[in-house]
Design a protein around this motif. Structure first.
Motif, PDB file in Angstrom:
ATOM      1  N   TRP A 149      25.791  43.588 -29.533  1.00 52.20           N
ATOM      2  CA  TRP A 149      24.442  43.021 -29.541  1.00 52.20           C
ATOM      3  C   TRP A 149      24.116  42.568 -28.121  1.00 52.20           C
ATOM      4  CZ3 TRP A 149      24.472  38.169 -27.657  1.00 52.20           C
ATOM      5  CH2 TRP A 149      25.665  37.440 -27.763  1.00 52.20           C
ATOM      6  N   LEU A 150      22.844  42.609 -27.762  1.00 54.21           N
ATOM      7  CA  LEU A 150      22.415  42.208 -26.421  1.00 54.21           C
ATOM      8  C   LEU A 150      20.902  42.114 -26.387  1.00 54.21           C
ATOM      9  CD1 LEU A 150      22.545  45.293 -24.014  1.00 54.21           C
ATOM     10  CD2 LEU A 150      22.535  45.469 -26.496  1.00 54.21           C
ATOM     11  N   VAL A 236      22.564  34.958 -22.572  1.00 55.69           N
ATOM     12  CA  VAL A 236      22.164  35.931 -23.587  1.00 55.69           C
ATOM     13  C   VAL A 236      20.665  36.204 -23.501  1.00 55.69           C
ATOM     14  CG1 VAL A 236      21.950  36.349 -26.059  1.00 55.69           C
ATOM     15  CG2 VAL A 236      24.050  35.361 -25.144  1.00 55.69           C
ATOM     16  N   THR A 242      27.043  39.181 -23.364  1.00 49.20           N
ATOM     17  CA  THR A 242      27.200  39.458 -24.791  1.00 49.20           C
ATOM     18  C   THR A 242      28.614  39.049 -25.176  1.00 49.20           C
ATOM     19  OG1 THR A 242      27.070  41.165 -26.524  1.00 49.20           O
ATOM     20  CG2 THR A 242      27.961  41.834 -24.387  1.00 49.20           C
ATOM     21  N   VAL A 280      27.023  42.153 -19.569  1.00 54.23           N
ATOM     22  CA  VAL A 280      26.487  43.432 -20.048  1.00 54.23           C
ATOM     23  C   VAL A 280      26.691  44.517 -18.998  1.00 54.23           C
ATOM     24  CG1 VAL A 280      24.363  44.639 -20.695  1.00 54.23           C
ATOM     25  CG2 VAL A 280      24.821  42.348 -21.596  1.00 54.23           C
TER      26      VAL A 280
END
Length: 439
Positions: A149-150, A236, A242, A280
């Motif tokens: 998820w990001l 985030v 993440t 990320v």
């Protein structure tokens, strides 16, 4: 040269027979013409056993006529039929819902790269597509290494002039992505989002030492847990960090409520940080070329929508511009990867579809008479009302809800207000819907 006019795909043996020449001599001449770009070799006819040759411009004409013939065979369907197809294609129809961890992986693959409010993913978007959704499935999917998820579209602001990024809340947009696609899904921002000093320190530590669990990271930086929560939420929301597992998102979204409860109880427990945290940029690796990025997005959009056209990009906040995508779609059509044509009526511009989506699209001609009521988050991809479908435009904001049956708008809640759909309803039904949408 000068003795042969190629009028279609032909083999080397056929040329030798027609001209009365030896095949080796014919091949030498054909290779020479190929080097000059005048002829192409390959297998152009169905069932061709031997290598064939064709004049370049003639082959382009054959290819163009073939594509035009395929486009003429397409009969457009009403937009309402396309929406019924989408409810089945995206597994919102009760008859096509998914189940179990494998079903969740399929749902995430179909929703990849789509941004929605963090608080809606587990409350509405995923449960609407899966029978008896279990949050443990999402933890398994994100800890297993395939998905993460990001945030894909943080604000691009001048770090010298902007205030610190607002921490993560339930309304902050998050996406899911296949790790193998990060090289073209994630783009370098025009400027580094501004974050606070603690968040910047954590980012530097992650950059220097790689992925880390939070407790040893905090001990090394001498940061209090409450301050670390805020800093991680900042990273985030800025699209910079993440973590393994979705538990970290749940923790960050409920941190304020927990703090109030724990303060009243005069008790403090160790926070559940989830797995390791990482940048990320480290997960992405080397960025992909522009061509690979556009081809990746075309494949992703065709998988999500079945039929892709410009109007749908209003719901795709991080997709490339349509003018870039359409050029890539044309190339993919020429290679036989997608089909072009007029698939949906009352929609302007070019349209492209996956070949396997055409028959299910036609099969959605008749609405289901006893269609079950489906409640959607307004941030769901299928909130197309006021955009593709007639009716009010319901803002794609956290907390807004839509009640739909067979693709028809029944009622919705936006900004805290309940609004019935265009069809009349009894007071008892209105009260039931109001309670359902307020949940």
């Amino acid at each position: 040269r000068g003795r042969l006019e190629i009028v279609g795909p032909v083999t080397q043996g056929e040329i030798a027979r027609d001209l009365g020449l030896a095949e080796p001599l014919v091949r030498v001449s054909l290779v020479e013409l190929e080097g000059e770009g005048l002829v192409l070799r390959g297998r152009f006819r169905p069932g061709a056993a031997a290598e064939e040759w064709c004049e370049r411009r003639l082959l382009a004409r054959i290819h163009r006529l073939t594509l035009e013939g395929l486009r003429r065979r397409v009969q457009p369907v009403p937009v309402e039929q396309y929406v019924r197809f989408l409810f089945r294609h995206q597994h919102l129809d009760p008859m096509t819902r998914l189940a179990g961890p494998e079903g969740l992986a399929e749902a995430l693959a179909g929703l990849e790269g789509f941004e929605a409010a963090a608080g809606d993913w587990e409350s509405r978007i995923l449960p609407a597509r899966l029978d008896r959704y279990d949050p443990a499935w999402l933890d398994l999917a994100t800890q297993g290494g395939r998905f993460l998820w990001l945030r894909l579209s943080p604000s691009n602001r001048d770090p010298d002039k902007a205030r610190a990024m607002r921490p993560l809340g339930r309304s902050v947009a998050l996406s899911f992505a296949d790790r193998e696609h990060l090289s073209w899904l994630v783009r370098d921002p025009a400027s580094t989002p501004a974050v606070g000093s603690i968040a910047a320190s954590i980012a530097r530590a992650l950059e220097e030492r790689g992925a880390q669990f939070v407790p040893p990271l905090l001990a090394r930086l001498a940061v209090l847990p409450d301050h670390a929560e805020d800093a991680l939420a900042e990273l985030v929301a800025a699209g910079l960090a993440t973590a393994d597992g979705f538990q970290a998102v749940r923790r960050l979204m409920r941190r304020r409520r927990d703090r109030e409860r724990l303060a009243r109880a005069r008790f403090r427990r160790e926070p559940d940080w989830g797995g390791r945290w990482t940048l990320v940029s480290a997960e992405r690796g080397e960025p992909a070329s522009d061509e690979a990025r556009l081809e990746g997005w075309c494949a992703l959009l065709v998988r999500r929508w079945g039929v892709v056209f410009r109007d749908l990009l209003a719901r795709e906040s991080v997709a490339p511009p349509w003018r870039d995508l359409v050029r890539t779609f044309r190339r993919l059509e020429g290679r036989g990867v997608v089909r072009g044509g007029r698939f949906v009526a009352s929609v302007g511009g070019e349209q492209y579809a996956a070949s396997e989506a055409i028959e299910p699209l036609r099969a959605a001609a008749e609405p289901v008479s006893d269609a079950a009521l489906v409640v959607l988050a307004a941030t769901d991809p299928l909130n197309l009302y006021g955009r593709l479908l007639p009716g009010p435009k319901i803002p794609a904001a956290y907390g807004n809800r839509i009640a739909v049956a067979a693709g028809r708008l029944v009622a919705y809640r936006a900004g805290g207000s309940f609004e019935p759909g265009p069809e009349p309803m009894e007071e008892a039904e209105r009260a039931r819907l109001e309670a359902m949408l307020g949940a």
